[in-house]
Motif scaffolding. Structure first.
Motif, PDB file in Angstrom:
ATOM      1  N   ALA B 116       0.847  -1.195   0.000  1.00 12.40           N
ATOM      2  CA  ALA B 116       0.000   0.000   0.000  1.00 12.40           C
ATOM      3  C   ALA B 116       0.879   1.241   0.000  1.00 12.40           C
ATOM      4  O   ALA B 116       1.907   1.283   0.659  1.00 12.40           O
ATOM      5  CB  ALA B 116      -0.897  -0.002   1.228  1.00 12.40           C
ATOM      6  N   MET B 117       0.466   2.237  -0.788  1.00  5.41           N
ATOM      7  CA  MET B 117       1.232   3.486  -0.759  1.00  5.41           C
ATOM      8  C   MET B 117       0.853   4.270   0.487  1.00  5.41           C
ATOM      9  O   MET B 117      -0.284   4.232   0.947  1.00  5.41           O
ATOM     10  CB  MET B 117       0.990   4.304  -2.023  1.00  5.41           C
ATOM     11  CG  MET B 117      -0.452   4.693  -2.272  1.00  5.41           C
ATOM     12  SD  MET B 117      -0.624   5.650  -3.788  1.00  5.41           S
ATOM     13  CE  MET B 117      -0.299   7.297  -3.178  1.00  5.41           C
ATOM     14  N   GLU B 118       1.841   4.944   1.066  1.00  4.20           N
ATOM     15  CA  GLU B 118       1.617   5.617   2.344  1.00  4.20           C
ATOM     16  C   GLU B 118       1.505   7.121   2.154  1.00  4.20           C
ATOM     17  O   GLU B 118       2.267   7.723   1.404  1.00  4.20           O
ATOM     18  CB  GLU B 118       2.759   5.294   3.308  1.00  4.20           C
ATOM     19  CG  GLU B 118       2.714   3.845   3.746  1.00  4.20           C
ATOM     20  CD  GLU B 118       3.792   3.498   4.748  1.00  4.20           C
ATOM     21  OE1 GLU B 118       4.698   4.312   4.955  1.00  4.20           O
ATOM     22  OE2 GLU B 118       3.706   2.394   5.318  1.00  4.20           O
ATOM     23  N   ILE B 119       0.531   7.693   2.829  1.00  4.28           N
ATOM     24  CA  ILE B 119       0.344   9.146   2.806  1.00  4.28           C
ATOM     25  C   ILE B 119       0.203   9.602   4.254  1.00  4.28           C
ATOM     26  O   ILE B 119      -0.469   8.944   5.050  1.00  4.28           O
ATOM     27  CB  ILE B 119      -0.905   9.535   1.989  1.00  4.28           C
ATOM     28  CG1 ILE B 119      -0.759   9.064   0.537  1.00  4.28           C
ATOM     29  CG2 ILE B 119      -1.134  11.041   2.033  1.00  4.28           C
ATOM     30  CD1 ILE B 119      -1.974   9.323  -0.333  1.00  4.28           C
ATOM     31  N   HIS B 132       2.231  13.771   0.604  1.00  3.58           N
ATOM     32  CA  HIS B 132       2.454  12.539  -0.141  1.00  3.58           C
ATOM     33  C   HIS B 132       3.928  12.161  -0.053  1.00  3.58           C
ATOM     34  O   HIS B 132       4.781  12.997   0.265  1.00  3.58           O
ATOM     35  CB  HIS B 132       2.052  12.736  -1.609  1.00  3.58           C
ATOM     36  CG  HIS B 132       0.589  12.986  -1.768  1.00  3.58           C
ATOM     37  ND1 HIS B 132      -0.287  12.045  -2.208  1.00  3.58           N
ATOM     38  CD2 HIS B 132      -0.152  14.092  -1.509  1.00  3.58           C
ATOM     39  CE1 HIS B 132      -1.515  12.551  -2.228  1.00  3.58           C
ATOM     40  NE2 HIS B 132      -1.460  13.798  -1.817  1.00  3.58           N
ATOM     41  N   VAL B 144      -5.757  10.721  -4.574  1.00  2.00           N
ATOM     42  CA  VAL B 144      -5.281   9.338  -4.553  1.00  2.00           C
ATOM     43  C   VAL B 144      -5.579   8.689  -5.897  1.00  2.00           C
ATOM     44  O   VAL B 144      -6.517   9.081  -6.592  1.00  2.00           O
ATOM     45  CB  VAL B 144      -5.961   8.512  -3.435  1.00  2.00           C
ATOM     46  CG1 VAL B 144      -5.504   8.983  -2.068  1.00  2.00           C
ATOM     47  CG2 VAL B 144      -7.464   8.568  -3.550  1.00  2.00           C
ATOM     48  N   ARG B 148      -5.500   1.353  -6.272  1.00  2.00           N
ATOM     49  CA  ARG B 148      -4.282   1.043  -5.526  1.00  2.00           C
ATOM     50  C   ARG B 148      -4.545   1.205  -4.043  1.00  2.00           C
ATOM     51  O   ARG B 148      -5.137   2.199  -3.631  1.00  2.00           O
ATOM     52  CB  ARG B 148      -3.183   2.021  -5.937  1.00  2.00           C
ATOM     53  CG  ARG B 148      -1.878   1.316  -6.253  1.00  2.00           C
ATOM     54  CD  ARG B 148      -0.758   2.270  -6.430  1.00  2.00           C
ATOM     55  NE  ARG B 148       0.280   1.939  -5.448  1.00  2.00           N
ATOM     56  CZ  ARG B 148       1.431   2.601  -5.373  1.00  2.00           C
ATOM     57  NH1 ARG B 148       1.652   3.623  -6.152  1.00  2.00           N
ATOM     58  NH2 ARG B 148       2.329   2.245  -4.472  1.00  2.00           N
ATOM     59  N   VAL B 150      -4.206   2.389  -0.433  1.00  2.00           N
ATOM     60  CA  VAL B 150      -3.571   3.562   0.155  1.00  2.00           C
ATOM     61  C   VAL B 150      -3.658   3.430   1.659  1.00  2.00           C
ATOM     62  O   VAL B 150      -4.717   3.108   2.197  1.00  2.00           O
ATOM     63  CB  VAL B 150      -4.298   4.852  -0.292  1.00  2.00           C
ATOM     64  CG1 VAL B 150      -3.713   6.067   0.414  1.00  2.00           C
ATOM     65  CG2 VAL B 150      -4.240   5.008  -1.800  1.00  2.00           C
ATOM     66  N   ARG B 151      -2.544   3.653   2.328  1.00  2.00           N
ATOM     67  CA  ARG B 151      -2.551   3.599   3.792  1.00  2.00           C
ATOM     68  C   ARG B 151      -2.254   5.004   4.306  1.00  2.00           C
ATOM     69  O   ARG B 151      -1.270   5.619   3.903  1.00  2.00           O
ATOM     70  CB  ARG B 151      -1.480   2.628   4.270  1.00  2.00           C
ATOM     71  CG  ARG B 151      -1.324   2.578   5.763  1.00  2.00           C
ATOM     72  CD  ARG B 151      -0.362   1.438   6.148  1.00  2.00           C
ATOM     73  NE  ARG B 151      -0.169   1.386   7.580  1.00  2.00           N
ATOM     74  CZ  ARG B 151       0.990   1.648   8.189  1.00  2.00           C
ATOM     75  NH1 ARG B 151       2.042   1.983   7.491  1.00  2.00           N
ATOM     76  NH2 ARG B 151       1.083   1.579   9.503  1.00  2.00           N
ATOM     77  N   TRP B 183      -6.780   2.269   5.876  1.00  2.00           N
ATOM     78  CA  TRP B 183      -6.433   2.038   4.482  1.00  2.00           C
ATOM     79  C   TRP B 183      -7.704   1.906   3.670  1.00  2.00           C
ATOM     80  O   TRP B 183      -8.784   1.601   4.195  1.00  2.00           O
ATOM     81  CB  TRP B 183      -5.555   0.801   4.330  1.00  2.00           C
ATOM     82  CG  TRP B 183      -6.328  -0.492   4.305  1.00  2.00           C
ATOM     83  CD1 TRP B 183      -6.712  -1.221   5.377  1.00  2.00           C
ATOM     84  CD2 TRP B 183      -6.819  -1.183   3.153  1.00  2.00           C
ATOM     85  NE1 TRP B 183      -7.410  -2.321   4.981  1.00  2.00           N
ATOM     86  CE2 TRP B 183      -7.494  -2.328   3.614  1.00  2.00           C
ATOM     87  CE3 TRP B 183      -6.746  -0.939   1.775  1.00  2.00           C
ATOM     88  CZ2 TRP B 183      -8.100  -3.230   2.749  1.00  2.00           C
ATOM     89  CZ3 TRP B 183      -7.348  -1.838   0.912  1.00  2.00           C
ATOM     90  CH2 TRP B 183      -8.010  -2.979   1.399  1.00  2.00           C
ATOM     91  N   GLN B 185      -8.973   1.277  -0.781  1.00  2.00           N
ATOM     92  CA  GLN B 185      -8.615   1.209  -2.202  1.00  2.00           C
ATOM     93  C   GLN B 185      -9.786   1.772  -2.977  1.00  2.00           C
ATOM     94  O   GLN B 185     -10.851   1.164  -3.052  1.00  2.00           O
ATOM     95  CB  GLN B 185      -8.304  -0.231  -2.609  1.00  2.00           C
ATOM     96  CG  GLN B 185      -7.897  -0.342  -4.072  1.00  2.00           C
ATOM     97  CD  GLN B 185      -7.470  -1.746  -4.448  1.00  2.00           C
ATOM     98  OE1 GLN B 185      -6.952  -2.495  -3.619  1.00  2.00           O
ATOM     99  NE2 GLN B 185      -7.706  -2.119  -5.688  1.00  2.00           N
ATOM    100  N   TYR B 219      -2.944  10.738 -11.667  1.00  3.80           N
ATOM    101  CA  TYR B 219      -2.378  10.973 -10.340  1.00  3.80           C
ATOM    102  C   TYR B 219      -0.887  11.258 -10.455  1.00  3.80           C
ATOM    103  O   TYR B 219      -0.370  12.179  -9.827  1.00  3.80           O
ATOM    104  CB  TYR B 219      -2.633   9.761  -9.442  1.00  3.80           C
ATOM    105  CG  TYR B 219      -1.994   9.868  -8.078  1.00  3.80           C
ATOM    106  CD1 TYR B 219      -2.488  10.771  -7.140  1.00  3.80           C
ATOM    107  CD2 TYR B 219      -0.894   9.083  -7.741  1.00  3.80           C
ATOM    108  CE1 TYR B 219      -1.895  10.885  -5.878  1.00  3.80           C
ATOM    109  CE2 TYR B 219      -0.300   9.192  -6.487  1.00  3.80           C
ATOM    110  CZ  TYR B 219      -0.803  10.088  -5.557  1.00  3.80           C
ATOM    111  OH  TYR B 219      -0.215  10.197  -4.328  1.00  3.80           O
TER     112      TYR B 219
END
Lengths: 412, 338
Positions: B116-119, B132, B144, B148, B150-151, B183, B185, B219
């Protein structure tokens, strides 16, 4: 039937005969007058909230005032109307009569509880008049301890003080039921109204001290910056939520159990039948009081509480719904083959059953962890507990007042 | 946000913008939303059934058994064990089914998929600040990519807030002194409501924003457009020097502080026994209150940074520490398995 010449109403006149009375019936009327005042005040706050919400913009109230309105509405309605309403008015009046006692076990303590209530109410009213408090009725930290600069202390002191009136009332009821039942009135012959008040009293004396301590902690934190709830000093703001809900979730049952007791009486009387499943209704009151102490964590599903703690609180929250369901089914069965008369108290009882059922069933949504994540802190919750509080507790209170008014007033 | 904005400032995915509907539930715009709604509708069905059953029976009994003469009394029925057991056991099993299903959905909402992509998100009275991984910052908006996981790693600068995206069916309190994460998606590009769900003071009702879900390529374009700033990790590296962390955490064998390279996600041995996994919460605590859990073999000499670094700077420092890959073998710590 001829009314007796001398009654509790004409036995003594003048302010002193009321303000110094030790008669449980007169004290009940003192409570009736004072909680009616708070009911009206709490209702005024609610009215302003609803008027403001007619439009999305802040046309009537500023954000600050609006926040104070819903806070004061909650504080007044919960602590000064709902919690004392049925126990202090109808319970005080009827409990000794129902068990064949001359009065409660401690008549002076009973009067003291009313004075404590009034003193607590005075603090809260002062807080409202002096500018109000804006923390929400839940006083969540660190907002209440570090951020709010409204009259948090005064309101908190009011709630703290009035808690003792609850404790004293509960204590009085428990001792009275244990020690002062008429000869032959065994536990399983007690009216269900008495069972409900017994269960309520258990919560009052076991739960209320915890909220009193919690409020003291908030006061200490505000005044002395002890760091109990302040993470910068090593404290934990979520600790407050645990302590607060450990009392305030059972407090919901303080509000609803006495109303359930009232409904059990009304349903029998206006069906001209004995209750269906007496012991199941009696034990379900005790079950609610006991399990109700173990469900507070369902208020913290999104607060980062341990997932496994969440599981336990979720399963227990589902479990506490079962005794309520048992009561609803038994009331319904009581009407079966009855001689049903639709007088005002019975209409309130039907209103209670319908609205409380919705309130109880929506509680299941909040106990289900996956759904609670979505609906937590939304109007779903507000709607749920107003079904319980208005649809349940207030219906029960008004139904009970209608039902026993001839007894209280001597007029039919 | 410039020309990248995918939709006009209405809310929801595009087709909905043209319809003036008054939906019963918010739109489903995440992979989790359908799961939550499924159990929601199941429970609506069950509760509607019982509500109508009770209401129907009461109305029916009240009419069927209405009092016809003044002296009429009801039939004495004291109860029935069979019925009592029935209406105890059946609701109990239904409730347990709801519990199990609700717990399953909760765990799915809780368990973050790998990769997971982290923000980073910081809540403060009364705004949401977002940064970001590439350094893009925004306020009260969160862009976002769709498709995908996202966390969000969230902290608060003042009181408790709660980060709530109704269309995604996710919410988590944002609490000072700790990190909460959530999180999701997102599935459908569009603009969705973002609310603060925990009352946080005077302008709480205005602490709102929007989540903008974009196609992944859009994005990427959005990330590279707009005012650029250093990535959180790069800012964190500068802080690491300017706060003089680097003077002790040199990474040498003789350094006064533990080597932090590769520490994230690994177990750390503590003074006086015990172990802790160096996650975001532990790193945060070790910065603001280092004496709480001292690494074995090191003197407790680090000063607390409580109040000296903002929540955002803390997140940047942590991002920097997470970016340090380096050898995991640290003085005083056992060799790592990985």
């Amino acid at each position: 039937m001829e009314a007796p010449a001398l009654t509790y109403l004409n036995n003594g006149h003048g302010a002193a005969s009321w303000l110094l009375t030790r008669d449980h019936k007169r004290i009940a009327l003192l409570y009736l007058v004072s909680i009616t005042v708070f009911f009206v005040i709490g209702g005024l706050f609610a009215t302003l909230i609803r008027f403001e919400l007619l439009t999305p913009e802040g046309d009537l109230l500023t954000s600050e005032t609006y926040n104070k309105m819903f806070t004061m509405h909650g504080v007044v309605m919960v602590f000064f109307f709902l919690i004392p309403s049925i126990p202090a008015v109808l319970g005080n009046f009827l409990l000794p009569i129902m068990i064949g006692a001359k009065d409660l076990a401690f008549p002076r303590i009973n009067l003291l509880s009313w004075y404590i209530y009034v003193l607590g109410g005075a603090f809260t009213l002062y807080a409202a008049l002096a500018g109000g408090v804006d923390t929400g009725w839940t006083f969540y930290t660190p907002y209440s301890t570090a951020a709010a600069n409204t009259h948090v202390m005064t309101a908190a002191v009011g709630v703290f003080i009035t808690g003792f009136s609850s404790i004293l009332t509960g204590l009085n009821f428990i001792v009275t039921v244990h020690r002062m039942r008429a000869t032959g009135l065994t536990w399983f012959r007690l009216p269900l109204f008495v069972w409900a008040h017994y269960a309520t009293s258990l919560i009052m004396i076991l739960g209320t001290p915890v909220v009193a301590i919690t409020i003291l902690m908030v006061a200490a934190e505000r005044a002395l910056h002890l760091g109990i709830f302040d993470p910068a000093l090593g404290g934990d703001p979520v600790l407050f939520q645990h302590l607060f809900w450990f009392y305030s979730h059972p407090a919901v049952y303080i509000m609803i159990l006495p109303a359930m007791g009232v409904i059990s009486e009304i349903v029998q009387a206006f069906s001209r039948k004995n209750i269906f499943g007496y012991s199941f209704i009696a034990f379900s009151s005790i079950a609610i009081a006991v399990i109700g102490f173990l469900v507070w964590g369902h208020h913290l599903f999104v607060a980062g509480q341990s997932t496994y703690a969440g599981l336990v609180f979720s399963i227990l929250s589902f479990t506490v719904a079962i005794p309520s369901a048992i009561k609803v089914f038994n009331w319904t069965a009581t009407i079966y083959k009855g001689s049903v008369s639709l007088e005002s108290p019975m209409l309130y009882a039907f209103g209670f059953i319908g609205l409380f059922t919705i309130g109880g069933l929506t509680g299941l949504f909040l106990a289900a962890m996956g759904i609670d994540i979505h609906v937590h802190d939304t109007y779903f919750v507000v709607a749920h507990f107003h079904y319980i509080m208005v649809g349940g507790a207030i219906m029960g209170y008004l139904g009970g007042l209608h039902y026993w008014w001839p007894k209280i007033s001597g007029r039919t | 946000m410039g020309p990248q904005r995918a939709t006009k400032p209405g809310f929801g995915a595009e087709p909905r913008l043209k319809m003036h509907t008054f939906p019963l539930l918010p739109q489903q715009a995440s992979v989790q939303a359908g799961q939550v709604d499924a159990i929601f509708f199941f429970m609506v069905a069950v509760t509607a059934f019982f509500s109508l059953l009770i209401a129907g029976l009461i109305v029916f009994f009240a009419i069927r058994y209405r009092r016809r003469h003044d002296d009429e009394i009801g039939v004495a029925i004291h109860g029935s064990l069979v019925l009592e057991l029935m209406w105890t056991i059946i609701p109990f099993f239904i409730a347990m089914g709801m519990f199990g299903w609700g717990a399953k959905v909760f765990f799915d909402l809780y368990r973050v998929p790998a990769g997971a992509m982290e923000i980073f998100v910081v809540g403060k009275q009364w705004m949401w600040k977002v940064q970001h991984a590439s350094g893009q910052r925004e306020i009260n908006e969160l862009h976002v990519p769709a498709g995908r996981p996202v966390r969000l790693i969230m902290g608060s600068e003042d009181v408790i807030h709660s980060f709530y995206i109704p269309a995604f069916r996710v919410k988590a309190d944002v609490i000072p002194g700790r990190y909460n994460t959530l999180w999701f998606q997102a599935t459908t590009p569009g603009r969705y409501h973002l609310f603060c769900a925990e009352y946080c003071g005077t302008k709480h009702s205005g602490m709102i924003g929007s989540v903008v879900v974009m196609e992944p390529t859009e994005y990427q374009a959005w990330l590279s457009g707009g005012p650029t700033s250093d990535s959180p990790a790069a800012t964190g590296e500068k802080l690491f020097t300017s706060l003089a962390c680097v003077t002790c955490h040199t990474g040498d064998a003789a350094s006064r502080g533990p080597n932090l390279a590769g520490v994230f996600g690994h177990e750390v041995e503590l003074q006086g026994g015990g172990k802790v996994v160096a996650d975001e919460a532990y790193l945060r605590e070790s910065i603001v209150n280092p004496q709480a859990k001292v690494v074995a073999g090191f003197p407790p000499i680090m000063p607390p940074f409580q109040g000296m670094v903002s929540e955002e700077q803390l997140l940047q420092l942590i991002a920097y520490l997470k970016s340090l890959k380096g050898p995991a073998a640290r003085p005083g710590a056992p060799p790592q398995q990985k």
